[in-house]
Design an enzyme around this catalytic site. Structure first.
Site, PDB file in Angstrom:
ATOM      1  N   ASP A  46     -20.674  54.519 -30.657  1.00 24.81           N
ATOM      2  CA  ASP A  46     -20.664  54.275 -32.109  1.00 24.81           C
ATOM      3  C   ASP A  46     -21.657  55.223 -32.769  1.00 24.81           C
ATOM      4  OD1 ASP A  46     -20.984  51.164 -34.042  1.00 24.81           O
ATOM      5  OD2 ASP A  46     -20.923  53.246 -34.675  1.00 24.81           O
ATOM      6  N   ASP A  73     -15.678  56.126 -36.428  1.00 22.27           N
ATOM      7  CA  ASP A  73     -16.893  56.538 -35.709  1.00 22.27           C
ATOM      8  C   ASP A  73     -17.142  55.709 -34.447  1.00 22.27           C
ATOM      9  OD1 ASP A  73     -17.760  54.096 -36.861  1.00 22.27           O
ATOM     10  OD2 ASP A  73     -19.828  54.817 -36.864  1.00 22.27           O
ATOM     11  N   GLU A  74     -16.113  55.068 -33.928  1.00 24.43           N
ATOM     12  CA  GLU A  74     -16.356  54.063 -32.904  1.00 24.43           C
ATOM     13  C   GLU A  74     -15.166  53.953 -31.945  1.00 24.43           C
ATOM     14  OE1 GLU A  74     -17.239  50.543 -35.080  1.00 24.43           O
ATOM     15  OE2 GLU A  74     -17.142  49.273 -33.329  1.00 24.43           O
TER      16      GLU A  74
HETATM   17  N1  DCP Z   1     -17.948  51.735 -43.616  1.00 25.15           N
HETATM   18  C1  DCP Z   1     -17.520  51.397 -44.910  1.00 25.15           C
HETATM   19  N2  DCP Z   1     -17.595  50.086 -45.328  1.00 25.15           N
HETATM   20  C2  DCP Z   1     -18.070  49.115 -44.506  1.00 25.15           C
HETATM   21  C3  DCP Z   1     -18.506  49.441 -43.206  1.00 25.15           C
HETATM   22  C4  DCP Z   1     -18.423  50.769 -42.800  1.00 25.15           C
HETATM   23  O1  DCP Z   1     -17.079  52.262 -45.639  1.00 25.15           O
HETATM   24  N3  DCP Z   1     -18.126  47.848 -44.938  1.00 25.15           N
HETATM   25  C5  DCP Z   1     -17.901  53.146 -43.191  1.00 25.15           C
HETATM   26  C6  DCP Z   1     -19.226  53.841 -43.430  1.00 25.15           C
HETATM   27  C7  DCP Z   1     -19.850  53.971 -42.087  1.00 25.15           C
HETATM   28  C8  DCP Z   1     -18.667  54.004 -41.141  1.00 25.15           C
HETATM   29  O2  DCP Z   1     -17.643  53.250 -41.793  1.00 25.15           O
HETATM   30  O3  DCP Z   1     -20.680  55.137 -41.969  1.00 25.15           O
HETATM   31  C9  DCP Z   1     -18.991  53.432 -39.778  1.00 25.15           C
HETATM   32  O4  DCP Z   1     -19.320  52.054 -39.869  1.00 25.15           O
HETATM   33  P1  DCP Z   1     -20.436  51.387 -38.969  1.00 25.15           P
HETATM   34  O5  DCP Z   1     -20.294  49.914 -39.139  1.00 25.15           O
HETATM   35  O6  DCP Z   1     -20.387  51.940 -37.584  1.00 25.15           O
HETATM   36  O7  DCP Z   1     -21.795  51.802 -39.679  1.00 25.15           O
HETATM   37  P2  DCP Z   1     -22.659  53.108 -39.552  1.00 25.15           P
HETATM   38  O8  DCP Z   1     -22.106  54.073 -38.565  1.00 25.15           O
HETATM   39  O9  DCP Z   1     -22.842  53.676 -40.932  1.00 25.15           O
HETATM   40  O10 DCP Z   1     -24.075  52.565 -39.088  1.00 25.15           O
HETATM   41  P3  DCP Z   1     -24.539  52.072 -37.642  1.00 25.15           P
HETATM   42  O11 DCP Z   1     -25.614  53.028 -37.226  1.00 25.15           O
HETATM   43  O12 DCP Z   1     -25.040  50.696 -37.843  1.00 25.15           O
HETATM   44  O13 DCP Z   1     -23.322  52.140 -36.742  1.00 25.15           O
HETATM   45 MG    MG Z   2     -21.534  53.452 -36.651  1.00 25.60          MG
END
Ligand code: DCP
Ligand code: MG
Length: 407
Positions: free
Chosen positions: A11, A106-107
């Site tokens: 992730d 991203d996962e």
């Molecule tokens: N995303 C979004 N709305 C949400 C959750 C996520 O648009 N409610 C988008 C933005 C994030 C991406 O999806 O960058 C990936 O989601 P993640 O939950 O993996 O969050 P992040 O990668 O940003 O942070 P982390 O380091 O906690 O994984």
């Molecule tokens: Mg993420």
């Protein structure tokens, strides 16, 4: 160490925000919030770890984020860029897996059982992946190695950001989480956690000791949660193959039942855009369009219409609205639309001029429909429609519209 199944969950860290910081290093070290602008209506897509210190998080109303972090830098997302990077990330990940299941931009889950051979092999793969993502893309990710999907996901969360963690056995998993809040378990969201808390079930240990209560409270979901509280999760990594899909659809359950069918039509428009987006992304079209409604009394109905060729939002929208107009007008709790009889070949061959002609017609129809919605509900779509395809954001937008339906 020999393991029956070895799964990696990878992730990216603060994905959108990290990409923006990479491309503009002057943003580093400052709280960065990606999503709507504070003066718009909308939500936080994500934020970097500096902003998280102030309590800002994904899906939070942007006004609330601004209250917590007024000196932050606010920025609209650049989806095309993230998609392109996501494709490269996946190429790297896939090299190390016999099966990979992408669950977000991203996962992904990777089945590395064969390629890794044992826990040590998996550890090496995990570190290679982390190094390559850093060197080739200038980004960091967190990686978990485990015996199951649930445990792998928990492991990747464990040391975020830039983390690595392993959970080789069910016993390791259970001893790690047993005294934590129930929300540590996969699928326990805010609402489920609240239900459990209200029943005095606060930790994983409580779930294990009060299985019958959990099942009574949550039904089928309760059975699943009980299983994972014991570390049991035999799910395989199953690659998403678009050609296996029987239909492409999108549905939505309202927080409160909806009796206004004019409002339902507007919801259908957003759902249709989302179906089109998915269909185009996987290169499939449908030979039929179907509308699904669940009434407040839980009775579900579907209506279908055969069409020669369909991967277009306006067509899905128009046909769904036609079907909606012909059904009984009673309070609705769920609405969905889908295309079915999928195929990858374009039987409807258009000349290039035809194609451009149709395209611009459809685009302008869609644009004016969008304008109409923006005016009716006083919405600011933050720049790019892609925001809406995220389930949670679509849901929030529709709830916002429901509250602001004129008259
Ligand atoms: N995303 C979004 N709305 C949400 C959750 C996520 O648009 N409610 C988008 C933005 C994030 C991406 O999806 O960058 C990936 O989601 P993640 O939950 O993996 O969050 P992040 O990668 O940003 O942070 P982390 O380091 O906690 O994984
Ligand atoms: Mg993420």
């Amino acid at each position: 160490m020999e393991m029956e199944q070895i799964i990696i969950h990878a992730d990216m860290d603060a994905f959108y925000a990290s990409v923006e910081m990479r491309d503009d290093p002057s943003l580093r070290g400052k709280p960065l919030i990606i999503g709507s602008m504070p003066n718009e209506r909308g939500v936080v897509a994500t934020c970097n770890y500096e902003a998280r210190k102030y309590g800002v998080h994904s899906a939070m109303n942007i006004k609330d984020a601004y209250r917590l972090c007024p000196h932050g830098i606010y920025m609209h997302p650049h989806f095309d860029k993230y998609k392109a990077i996501s494709a490269r990330i996946n190429e790297i990940w896939n090299e190390y897996a016999t099966a990979s299941e992408r669950i977000a931009l991203d996962e992904a889950y990777l089945d590395v059982t064969e390629k890794a051979g044992n826990l040590e092999g998996a550890r090496e793969i995990a570190h290679t992946i982390k190094r390559r993502i850093r060197e080739e893309l200038g980004l960091t990710c967190s990686v978990g190695v485990a015996y199951s999907k649930t445990a792998a996901k928990t492991a990747s969360e464990e040391k975020k950001p830039d983390g690595y963690f392993e959970i080789p056995t069910a016993e390791d998993f259970v001893s790690l989480i047993i005294d934590r809040d129930v929300n540590v378990l996969y699928t326990v969201g805010e609402k489920t956690a609240e239900k459990l808390h209200n029943a005095g079930i606060r930790t994983v240990r409580d779930i294990r000791e009060r299985q019958a209560d959990v099942v009574r409270l949550l039904g089928k979901q309760g059975m699943w949660i009980t299983q994972i509280a014991f570390g049991i999760d035999n799910r395989k990594v199953t690659p998403y193959r678009p050609e296996d899909a029987k239909s492409i659809g999108r549905e939505l359950t309202f927080q409160a039942n909806v009796s206004n069918f004019e409002f339902l039509k507007d919801v259908l428009f957003l759902l249709s855009l989302s179906v089109e987006n998915r269909a185009k992304r996987v290169g499939l079209s449908g030979r039929g369009i179907s509308l699904k409604i669940t009434y407040a009394n839980m009775k579900s109905i579907t209506r279908s219409k055969a069409v020669p060729f369909c991967d277009d939002a306006m067509l899905i929208y128009r046909e769904s609205v036609n079907m909606l107009e012909q059904i009984e007008k009673r309070p609705v709790r769920l609405i969905g639309t889908s295309i079915y009889n999928l195929s990858a070949d374009r039987t409807k061959q258009l000349s290039f001029d035809d194609y451009l002609g149709t395209l611009s017609n459809q685009t302008s129809e869609r644009d004016s429909k969008l304008e109409e919605l923006k005016n009716r509900y006083k919405l600011d779509f933050p720049g790019h429609l892609d925001e809406l395809y995220h389930g949670e954001i679509l849901h929030r937008t529709v709830e916002y519209m429901r509250k602001h339906f004129p008259g």
